[in-house]
Design a protein around this motif. Sequence first.
Motif, PDB file in Angstrom:
ATOM      1  N   ARG A  27       0.841  -1.190   0.000  1.00 12.15           N
ATOM      2  CA  ARG A  27       0.000   0.000   0.000  1.00 12.15           C
ATOM      3  C   ARG A  27       0.883   1.249   0.000  1.00 12.15           C
ATOM      4  O   ARG A  27       1.754   1.420   0.861  1.00 12.15           O
ATOM      5  CB  ARG A  27      -0.914   0.015   1.225  1.00 12.15           C
ATOM      6  CG  ARG A  27      -1.964   1.118   1.158  1.00 12.15           C
ATOM      7  CD  ARG A  27      -2.841   1.112   2.377  1.00 12.15           C
ATOM      8  NE  ARG A  27      -3.717  -0.039   2.451  1.00 12.15           N
ATOM      9  CZ  ARG A  27      -4.875  -0.138   1.804  1.00 12.15           C
ATOM     10  NH1 ARG A  27      -5.270   0.844   1.025  1.00 12.15           N
ATOM     11  NH2 ARG A  27      -5.624  -1.216   1.940  1.00 12.15           N
ATOM     12  N   LEU A  30      -0.218   7.474   2.042  1.00 17.43           N
ATOM     13  CA  LEU A  30      -1.356   8.371   1.877  1.00 17.43           C
ATOM     14  C   LEU A  30      -0.819   9.796   1.811  1.00 17.43           C
ATOM     15  O   LEU A  30      -0.072  10.227   2.683  1.00 17.43           O
ATOM     16  CB  LEU A  30      -2.332   8.232   3.038  1.00 17.43           C
ATOM     17  CG  LEU A  30      -3.511   9.211   3.031  1.00 17.43           C
ATOM     18  CD1 LEU A  30      -4.447   8.919   1.863  1.00 17.43           C
ATOM     19  CD2 LEU A  30      -4.281   9.139   4.352  1.00 17.43           C
ATOM     20  N   GLN A  59      -0.223   2.769   7.814  1.00 15.09           N
ATOM     21  CA  GLN A  59       0.209   3.208   6.495  1.00 15.09           C
ATOM     22  C   GLN A  59       0.949   4.529   6.689  1.00 15.09           C
ATOM     23  O   GLN A  59       0.572   5.346   7.529  1.00 15.09           O
ATOM     24  CB  GLN A  59      -1.031   3.412   5.613  1.00 15.09           C
ATOM     25  CG  GLN A  59      -0.810   3.951   4.229  1.00 15.09           C
ATOM     26  CD  GLN A  59      -2.143   4.155   3.502  1.00 15.09           C
ATOM     27  OE1 GLN A  59      -3.221   3.957   4.071  1.00 15.09           O
ATOM     28  NE2 GLN A  59      -2.075   4.543   2.246  1.00 15.09           N
ATOM     29  N   ASP A  84      -7.493   6.266  -6.216  1.00 17.05           N
ATOM     30  CA  ASP A  84      -7.192   4.971  -5.618  1.00 17.05           C
ATOM     31  C   ASP A  84      -7.101   5.015  -4.100  1.00 17.05           C
ATOM     32  O   ASP A  84      -6.630   4.074  -3.460  1.00 17.05           O
ATOM     33  CB  ASP A  84      -5.888   4.426  -6.195  1.00 17.05           C
ATOM     34  CG  ASP A  84      -4.707   5.395  -6.013  1.00 17.05           C
ATOM     35  OD1 ASP A  84      -4.895   6.437  -5.345  1.00 17.05           O
ATOM     36  OD2 ASP A  84      -3.625   5.102  -6.550  1.00 17.05           O
ATOM     37  N   GLY A  85      -7.523   6.143  -3.497  1.00 15.52           N
ATOM     38  CA  GLY A  85      -7.490   6.229  -2.045  1.00 15.52           C
ATOM     39  C   GLY A  85      -6.153   6.608  -1.470  1.00 15.52           C
ATOM     40  O   GLY A  85      -5.965   6.533  -0.253  1.00 15.52           O
ATOM     41  N   THR A  86      -5.196   7.061  -2.307  1.00 18.02           N
ATOM     42  CA  THR A  86      -3.881   7.440  -1.799  1.00 18.02           C
ATOM     43  C   THR A  86      -3.684   8.956  -1.744  1.00 18.02           C
ATOM     44  O   THR A  86      -2.615   9.414  -1.340  1.00 18.02           O
ATOM     45  CB  THR A  86      -2.756   6.830  -2.654  1.00 18.02           C
ATOM     46  OG1 THR A  86      -2.874   7.308  -4.001  1.00 18.02           O
ATOM     47  CG2 THR A  86      -2.836   5.309  -2.640  1.00 18.02           C
ATOM     48  N   THR A 260     -11.569  13.630  -1.535  1.00 18.52           N
ATOM     49  CA  THR A 260     -10.719  12.849  -2.417  1.00 18.52           C
ATOM     50  C   THR A 260     -11.311  12.905  -3.811  1.00 18.52           C
ATOM     51  O   THR A 260     -12.369  13.503  -4.026  1.00 18.52           O
ATOM     52  CB  THR A 260     -10.587  11.398  -1.907  1.00 18.52           C
ATOM     53  OG1 THR A 260      -9.570  10.726  -2.652  1.00 18.52           O
ATOM     54  CG2 THR A 260     -11.901  10.637  -2.032  1.00 18.52           C
ATOM     55  N   THR A 264     -12.899   7.587  -6.590  1.00 16.82           N
ATOM     56  CA  THR A 264     -12.297   6.702  -5.596  1.00 16.82           C
ATOM     57  C   THR A 264     -13.320   5.660  -5.147  1.00 16.82           C
ATOM     58  O   THR A 264     -14.458   6.002  -4.834  1.00 16.82           O
ATOM     59  CB  THR A 264     -11.820   7.507  -4.379  1.00 16.82           C
ATOM     60  OG1 THR A 264     -10.890   8.506  -4.816  1.00 16.82           O
ATOM     61  CG2 THR A 264     -11.150   6.615  -3.354  1.00 16.82           C
ATOM     62  N   GLU A 268     -12.642   2.337  -0.270  1.00 19.72           N
ATOM     63  CA  GLU A 268     -11.501   3.150   0.148  1.00 19.72           C
ATOM     64  C   GLU A 268     -11.962   4.406   0.870  1.00 19.72           C
ATOM     65  O   GLU A 268     -11.378   4.822   1.877  1.00 19.72           O
ATOM     66  CB  GLU A 268     -10.648   3.527  -1.060  1.00 19.72           C
ATOM     67  CG  GLU A 268      -9.682   2.462  -1.495  1.00 19.72           C
ATOM     68  CD  GLU A 268      -8.653   2.156  -0.416  1.00 19.72           C
ATOM     69  OE1 GLU A 268      -7.886   3.058  -0.038  1.00 19.72           O
ATOM     70  OE2 GLU A 268      -8.637   1.019   0.078  1.00 19.72           O
ATOM     71  N   ARG A 271     -13.025   3.427   4.310  1.00 24.12           N
ATOM     72  CA  ARG A 271     -11.850   3.087   5.130  1.00 24.12           C
ATOM     73  C   ARG A 271     -11.200   4.353   5.666  1.00 24.12           C
ATOM     74  O   ARG A 271     -10.892   4.453   6.862  1.00 24.12           O
ATOM     75  CB  ARG A 271     -10.845   2.296   4.280  1.00 24.12           C
ATOM     76  CG  ARG A 271      -9.565   1.879   5.029  1.00 24.12           C
ATOM     77  CD  ARG A 271      -8.605   1.167   4.089  1.00 24.12           C
ATOM     78  NE  ARG A 271      -7.911   2.102   3.224  1.00 24.12           N
ATOM     79  CZ  ARG A 271      -6.732   2.657   3.504  1.00 24.12           C
ATOM     80  NH1 ARG A 271      -6.122   2.387   4.647  1.00 24.12           N
ATOM     81  NH2 ARG A 271      -6.153   3.486   2.654  1.00 24.12           N
ATOM     82  N   LEU A 272     -11.017   5.329   4.793  1.00 24.44           N
ATOM     83  CA  LEU A 272     -10.412   6.596   5.204  1.00 24.44           C
ATOM     84  C   LEU A 272     -11.320   7.361   6.163  1.00 24.44           C
ATOM     85  O   LEU A 272     -10.858   7.927   7.160  1.00 24.44           O
ATOM     86  CB  LEU A 272     -10.106   7.445   3.970  1.00 24.44           C
ATOM     87  CG  LEU A 272      -9.012   6.912   3.051  1.00 24.44           C
ATOM     88  CD1 LEU A 272      -9.024   7.654   1.721  1.00 24.44           C
ATOM     89  CD2 LEU A 272      -7.647   7.030   3.709  1.00 24.44           C
TER      90      LEU A 272
END
Length: 328
Positions: A27, A30, A59, A84-86, A260, A264, A268, A271-272
Amino acid sequence: MTPRLTRRLLLAATTLAVPSLAQAQSRRPLRIVIPFPPGGSVDGLGRVLADRLAPVLEQSVVVDNRSGGGGLIGADAVAKAPPDGTTIGVIGAATLCAAHFLQQTMPFDVARDFRAITQISDSAVLLAVNTEVATRRGWTDMASLLAWCRANPGVFKVSHAGAATVSHLTLAALSAQSRAEFNQIPYRGGAQMTADLLNGTIEGSADLPTALVPQLEAGRIRILGTSSGRRLGMLPAIPAFAETAGLEGFDIRSWNMIVTAAATPAAEVERLAAAIRQVGSTQSFKDAMRPLGYDAVVSDSTAAAAALIVSETPKWQRLVEVSGARVN
């Protein structure tokens, strides 16, 4: 169970475990985009969040300052990041709700290009006056100041942080609702604005808490009110503008939202959201926000976060119209 069967089961279990382990190890960090330079209150918010979020997400989390365009450059970086959630961004109310009505062109569409995760902070504009001037003119509260301004139209010299900023929009709305005329003076830098308030070059200032609270504690200024509809948790003794007769319903808040890229995946985003809500609800995070001039606030859900942007946008549109501000 035979030794051969035992080996086969262990091999199968190991094979099943590898993808999840590989996923955790692979992963990417972030990235938290901050649309302002290092050293400011939004940057401080992002760094406090990053430090506390990393162990919760398991992470690494990095802060990426993308300043310029009054916050638009950083927001655009989030909108156009891989979905992609990053990548997430700490984006303010003025960018999400007012910029569209201020700018001739926009690099993104808020409704189309962003997905709201959660609100993270709440604050407001404070109206401060020079203590010596206030004593001389009898400005003990908002009501007495506004009465004086109505009797002396255009005399009260009050600063804001520049055209189309939240402090400018707040003063314009305050003047319109109270029917009091101010001599509004734009500044480019908060440090000079505070210095001129202290030396009496200007008599009042509309600014965010970080610039004014230290001077309040030193007794050099009086803060007559806050633009939010209720008192701020960090300054419970300062009345809201709405507590003054004629200003009922006044409510301008300078909040920040975690967003974001729109595409996305929902998993994700959730999760965030869960991790940020966990961090934002802790007392240590709330305590860390107050020196930065924020109350820590998190949304009940991603849907509630999105609804805040939608519900606040018409109000910011009206503020822009009242102020007459435009950014070329």
